[in-house]
Scaffold this motif. Structure first.
Motif, short mmCIF file in Angstrom:
data_model
loop_
_atom_site.label_atom_id
_atom_site.label_comp_id
_atom_site.label_asym_id
_atom_site.label_seq_id
_atom_site.Cartn_x
_atom_site.Cartn_y
_atom_site.Cartn_z
N LEU A 171 -24.05 8.05 35.08
CA LEU A 171 -24.61 7.31 34.11
C LEU A 171 -23.58 6.17 33.56
O LEU A 171 -24.01 5.06 33.10
N LYS A 172 -22.52 6.49 33.42
CA LYS A 172 -21.35 5.74 33.10
C LYS A 172 -21.18 4.61 33.90
O LYS A 172 -20.73 3.46 33.89
N GLU A 175 -24.00 2.13 33.38
CA GLU A 175 -23.59 1.47 32.18
C GLU A 175 -22.83 0.44 32.28
O GLU A 175 -22.78 -0.46 31.99
N VAL A 179 -23.80 -3.26 31.67
CA VAL A 179 -23.00 -4.16 30.59
C VAL A 179 -22.52 -5.50 31.17
O VAL A 179 -22.41 -6.47 30.37
N ARG A 285 -32.13 -1.40 28.84
CA ARG A 285 -31.82 -0.41 29.73
C ARG A 285 -30.51 0.47 29.45
O ARG A 285 -30.18 1.56 29.56
N LEU A 286 -29.42 -0.82 29.26
CA LEU A 286 -28.18 -0.06 28.77
C LEU A 286 -28.55 0.80 27.56
O LEU A 286 -27.65 1.75 27.54
N ASP A 287 -29.18 0.63 26.53
CA ASP A 287 -29.30 1.49 25.46
C ASP A 287 -29.83 2.79 25.89
O ASP A 287 -29.37 3.79 25.50
N ILE A 289 -29.40 4.07 28.83
CA ILE A 289 -28.20 4.87 29.71
C ILE A 289 -27.52 5.55 28.65
O ILE A 289 -26.97 6.83 28.99
N ARG A 290 -27.06 4.61 27.58
CA ARG A 290 -26.04 5.18 26.89
C ARG A 290 -26.79 6.52 26.02
O ARG A 290 -25.87 7.59 25.72
N ILE A 293 -26.51 9.15 28.51
CA ILE A 293 -25.02 9.82 28.39
C ILE A 293 -24.64 10.72 27.01
O ILE A 293 -23.96 11.59 27.36
#
Length: 470
Positions: A171-172, A175, A179, A285-287, A289-290, A293
């Motif tokens: 996931l990182k 991410e 980003v 999508r970034l939110d 994934i975070r 995480i």
């Protein structure tokens, strides 16, 4: 003189008979005195019958009588000295019989299992030291269900934790890509809005130019209308164009303000528009994934905490299982093996007696006394103990007065075996316990300190008097 020598040789106070009665010693002294008196009478009778003898003969007789009197006195003193020692012993407060004794310690099985030997030899009379390992018990049927459950749970948690850690790493990576994508979108949007702002500035300038042209056309239409060279309709069209150009300028300025607002929001990461949400798809999508995480990291931490607790439980359960499955039997004290109640390969149960060990370090003296002696004793009274065949006295104290009843303890030699007198006494003799040899079973004699008894009675009387006065 031959009679005196014969009596002296037959005296019961010689070294070969130190235990003769006091009456025999007194008879011997009386006989010696009678012999001395007879000799003196014979010599004096001869002296009276020959008064005419010379002065030299008298002097010889006097010297002879003085020497004989001195020898008789010496003989009397020797007889008294030899008789005083056994007489003193007869008058002392002593035990009828006494033996060195010690308690037996029963070593029991702490668990069920099969016995195996650790010590090279375990037989009756073997000396052992405190802490020396003697036996080993193995229980192959010990319950290990709880231990296996804990290990399975720990393995499952470890696997889940490793999977969560891998998920976090993946996931990182996603991410990082999102980003980068979001930043690229934001940068492009900002450039787009900046370009649109420039375009709107140009539109404002164009609208201002058109507004100026419309103003001039309206001024000409007004002049021509005054002279009658142009119709009123033309003037109205010119005024309309003037107002429209002015509104166009205002509209362009308003679009510039709106574009400015969008540009400032875009620089902050917010995107304002009619055809999309406040965030682009990449940012949304970034939110997501975070959030994933965070969930995976929390799961990892939770598993670590549970693993720490379960590993402690596993260590405790392993020790418990080890204590239930195997056990080493060690000697609790320094002593000797008194009895063996098991053998190699025997199946034993919890609490079953395995060995009996004689506690040589806790040796005491058990004795019997007469009723008259017993009534002079008290707990704590000083005493002396002498082993048979030795001349050394060991100091001790009375620690038990059980009277006609034997002491209720697991002594190696039961007090009921001492039957010469009915009253039982227990004496602690620390020096016996310090000897390297285990003297249990040896006999001797206890002498009680009667002077201490008198002193004790005086102290009690003084204490009572002081209490009454107070």
């Amino acid at each position: 003189m031959s009679i005196w020598k014969s009596e002296q040789s037959q005296s019961p106070m010689s070294d070969s008979a130190p235990q003769a009665p006091a009456s025999q010693s007194a008879d011997a002294v009386n006989r010696l005195k009678k012999i001395d008196d007879d000799l003196r009478e014979v010599l004096l009778r001869k002296h009276n019958e020959e008064p005419a003898k010379s002065i030299g003969l008298r002097q010889k007789l006097k010297d002879f009588t003085g020497r004989k009197g001195a020898k008789s006195l010496i003989a009397i003193l020797v007889a008294l000295a030899l008789g005083w020692i056994p007489l003193q012993r007869l008058l002392a407060t002593t035990s009828a019989e006494a033996t060195v004794n010690a308690r037996l310690i029963n070593v029991r099985a702490p668990i069920d299992g099969e016995v195996s030997l650790i010590a090279p030899t375990i037989s009756i009379g073997t000396e052992v030291e405190a802490g020396e390992k003697l036996l080993h018990i193995t229980n192959i049927r010990a319950d290990r269900g709880r231990l296996d459950d804990l290990r399975r749970t720990i393995n499952a948690l470890t696997t889940d934790m490793h999977a969560s850690e891998k998920r976090v790493a993946q996931l990182k990576g996603i991410e990082a890509n999102l980003v980068e994508q979001r930043n690229a979108f934001q940068e492009g949007r900002i450039k787009q809005l900046e370009a649109r702002a420039s375009e709107l500035e140009v539109q404002v300038s164009s609208a201002e130019a058109m507004h100026e042209d419309a103003r001039q056309a309206m001024e000409r239409a007004k002049k021509l209308n005054v002279t009658g060279s142009q119709t009123i309709a033309t003037l109205l069209h010119a005024e309309r164009d003037f107002k429209t150009s002015q509104l166009a300028i205002e509209a362009a300025k308003i679009r510039i303000e709106g574009n400015k607002i969008e540009l400032e929001a875009a620089k902050k990461g917010l995107f304002v528009g009619d055809s999309y949400n406040d965030l682009p798809r990449s940012a949304q999508r970034l939110d997501e994934i975070r959030q994933q995480i965070l969930d995976a990291s929390a799961r990892v931490e939770e598993n670590k905490g549970r693993l720490t607790y379960l590993e402690q439980e596993l260590a405790t359960e392993s020790e418990l299982f080890s204590s239930h499955s195997t056990s080493d039997i060690a000697a609790p004290v320094r002593g000797r093996i008194w009895d063996t109640l098991t053998a190699r390969g025997e199946e034993v149960r919890t609490g079953q007696d395995l060995l009996r060990i004689l506690d040589c370090a806790g040796a005491v003296v058990t004795a019997t006394v007469s009723e008259s002696v017993y009534n002079k004793l008290w707990v704590g009274q000083p005493a002396q103990f002498r082993l048979r065949g030795e001349r050394k006295d060991y100091s001790g104290r009375v620690v038990g007065l059980t009277g006609l009843t034997a002491a209720g303890s697991n002594f190696a030699i039961e007090q009921t075996a001492l039957t010469r007198e009915p009253y039982h006494v227990t004496i602690a003799v620390p020096a016996l316990a310090e000897r390297q040899e285990c003297e249990v079973g040896r006999t001797g004699q206890v002498t009680f300190d009667t002077s201490a008894s008198a002193e004790r009675g005086t102290n009690i009387k003084t204490a009572d008097t002081t209490a009454r006065r107070s």
